[in-house]
Design a protein around this motif. Structure first.
Motif, PDB file in Angstrom:
ATOM      1  N   THR A 128     -69.157 -75.110  -5.851  1.00 12.14           N
ATOM      2  CA  THR A 128     -69.495 -73.863  -6.548  1.00 12.14           C
ATOM      3  C   THR A 128     -68.610 -72.724  -6.062  1.00 12.14           C
ATOM      4  O   THR A 128     -68.081 -71.944  -6.865  1.00 12.14           O
ATOM      5  N   ILE A 129     -68.430 -72.620  -4.759  1.00 12.64           N
ATOM      6  CA  ILE A 129     -67.611 -71.549  -4.193  1.00 12.64           C
ATOM      7  C   ILE A 129     -66.155 -71.704  -4.608  1.00 12.64           C
ATOM      8  O   ILE A 129     -65.488 -70.736  -4.972  1.00 12.64           O
ATOM      9  N   MET A 132     -65.532 -70.370  -8.110  1.00  6.42           N
ATOM     10  CA  MET A 132     -65.813 -68.954  -8.352  1.00  6.42           C
ATOM     11  C   MET A 132     -64.553 -68.161  -8.655  1.00  6.42           C
ATOM     12  O   MET A 132     -63.458 -68.550  -8.251  1.00  6.42           O
ATOM     13  N   ARG A 136     -64.814 -62.732  -6.148  1.00  4.64           N
ATOM     14  CA  ARG A 136     -66.198 -63.027  -5.788  1.00  4.64           C
ATOM     15  C   ARG A 136     -66.236 -63.998  -4.607  1.00  4.64           C
ATOM     16  O   ARG A 136     -67.007 -63.827  -3.662  1.00  4.64           O
ATOM     17  N   GLN A 137     -65.387 -65.007  -4.672  1.00 12.43           N
ATOM     18  CA  GLN A 137     -65.286 -65.996  -3.596  1.00 12.43           C
ATOM     19  C   GLN A 137     -64.889 -65.313  -2.275  1.00 12.43           C
ATOM     20  O   GLN A 137     -65.479 -65.560  -1.223  1.00 12.43           O
ATOM     21  N   LEU A 140     -67.808 -63.245  -0.859  1.00 14.36           N
ATOM     22  CA  LEU A 140     -68.843 -64.121  -0.306  1.00 14.36           C
ATOM     23  C   LEU A 140     -68.420 -64.685   1.051  1.00 14.36           C
ATOM     24  O   LEU A 140     -69.192 -64.650   2.016  1.00 14.36           O
ATOM     25  N   HIS A 167     -70.344 -58.176  -6.436  1.00 18.61           N
ATOM     26  CA  HIS A 167     -69.680 -59.487  -6.294  1.00 18.61           C
ATOM     27  C   HIS A 167     -70.490 -60.420  -5.400  1.00 18.61           C
ATOM     28  O   HIS A 167     -70.656 -61.612  -5.708  1.00 18.61           O
ATOM     29  N   GLN A 170     -73.645 -61.612  -7.265  1.00 21.41           N
ATOM     30  CA  GLN A 170     -73.304 -62.591  -8.297  1.00 21.41           C
ATOM     31  C   GLN A 170     -72.939 -63.939  -7.674  1.00 21.41           C
ATOM     32  O   GLN A 170     -73.296 -64.999  -8.204  1.00 21.41           O
ATOM     33  N   ALA A 171     -72.239 -63.898  -6.545  1.00 20.26           N
ATOM     34  CA  ALA A 171     -71.860 -65.143  -5.864  1.00 20.26           C
ATOM     35  C   ALA A 171     -73.105 -65.878  -5.378  1.00 20.26           C
ATOM     36  O   ALA A 171     -73.218 -67.107  -5.536  1.00 20.26           O
ATOM     37  N   GLN A 174     -74.937 -67.406  -8.291  1.00 21.51           N
ATOM     38  CA  GLN A 174     -74.202 -68.586  -8.743  1.00 21.51           C
ATOM     39  C   GLN A 174     -74.495 -69.784  -7.837  1.00 21.51           C
ATOM     40  O   GLN A 174     -74.714 -70.904  -8.324  1.00 21.51           O
ATOM     41  N   CYS A 175     -74.532 -69.572  -6.526  1.00 21.60           N
ATOM     42  CA  CYS A 175     -74.827 -70.656  -5.576  1.00 21.60           C
ATOM     43  C   CYS A 175     -76.260 -71.151  -5.749  1.00 21.60           C
ATOM     44  O   CYS A 175     -76.510 -72.367  -5.776  1.00 21.60           O
TER      45      CYS A 175
END
Length: 186
Positions: A128-129, A132, A136-137, A140, A167, A170-171, A174-175
């Motif tokens: 997932t990371i 991204m 964002r990555q 995080l 960011h 959102q990260a 997403q995770c």
């Protein structure tokens, strides 16, 4: 100790090196020093009376105590340093005990199924990371892995802290979504 001092509060030292000098200082400063410790550091631990004894012991063993301009200031500083040292030691002991407790719990929980589950979750997070948006990555990883504050990330990336927080949020969403979807599949 109190900056207010009256002429009756001043203890006149006896000739250097005498037991009479230490006795006079002890009788003159003991109660004020104990009140100072209790007022600034609470009732203990360490116990304010014990702190007073330690401060006077440190003073008594000094060969140059006759050269100390303000025995009261020396005693107050000794007492303060002793309390802070004891509290640091207690924190280290407490942190160590907590770490041992956590490690013990982790050891108990490390059966094969849990290890496999953790590895699978890590693989999901890693995929997932990697997928991204690069910004964002980066946010995080800087925040959650390297412990960099949002303000510092914003400074380094030359953007607003609000954007950095967005960011990061959102990260994390997403995770969490990726982990939830993987759980629903099993």
């Amino acid at each position: 100790m109190s900056s207010k001092s009256t002429s009756k509060d001043v203890v006149t030292p006896a000739p250097s090196g005498s037991g009479e000098e230490l006795d006079r200082l002890y009788r003159g400063y003991r109660d004020r020093l104990r009140r100072y410790v209790a007022a600034n550091f609470g009732p203990g631990p360490p116990d304010p009376e014990d702190v007073v004894q330690i401060a006077f012991e440190k003073f008594a063993v000094r060969e140059d105590r006759h050269a100390i301009e303000s025995p009261e200031a020396f005693l107050a500083r000794s007492a303060r340093n002793y309390v802070l040292d004891q509290r640091r030691r207690q924190k280290v002991r407490s942190d160590h005990a907590e770490g041992e407790k956590i490690l013990g719990a982790l050891h108990d929980d490390c059966d094969a199924e849990r290890v496999l589950s953790a590895k699978q979750r890590w693989q999901i997070l890693e995929r997932t990371i990697r997928a991204m948006d690069p910004r964002r990555q980066q946010v995080l990883i800087m925040n959650r892995i390297h412990g960099v504050s949002y303000a510092e990330i914003a400074r380094q990336l030359k953007c607003s802290p609000t954007l950095v927080k967005m960011h990061a949020a959102q990260a994390l969403v997403q995770c969490e979504r990726a982990l939830r979807e993987a759980e629903e599949e099993t």
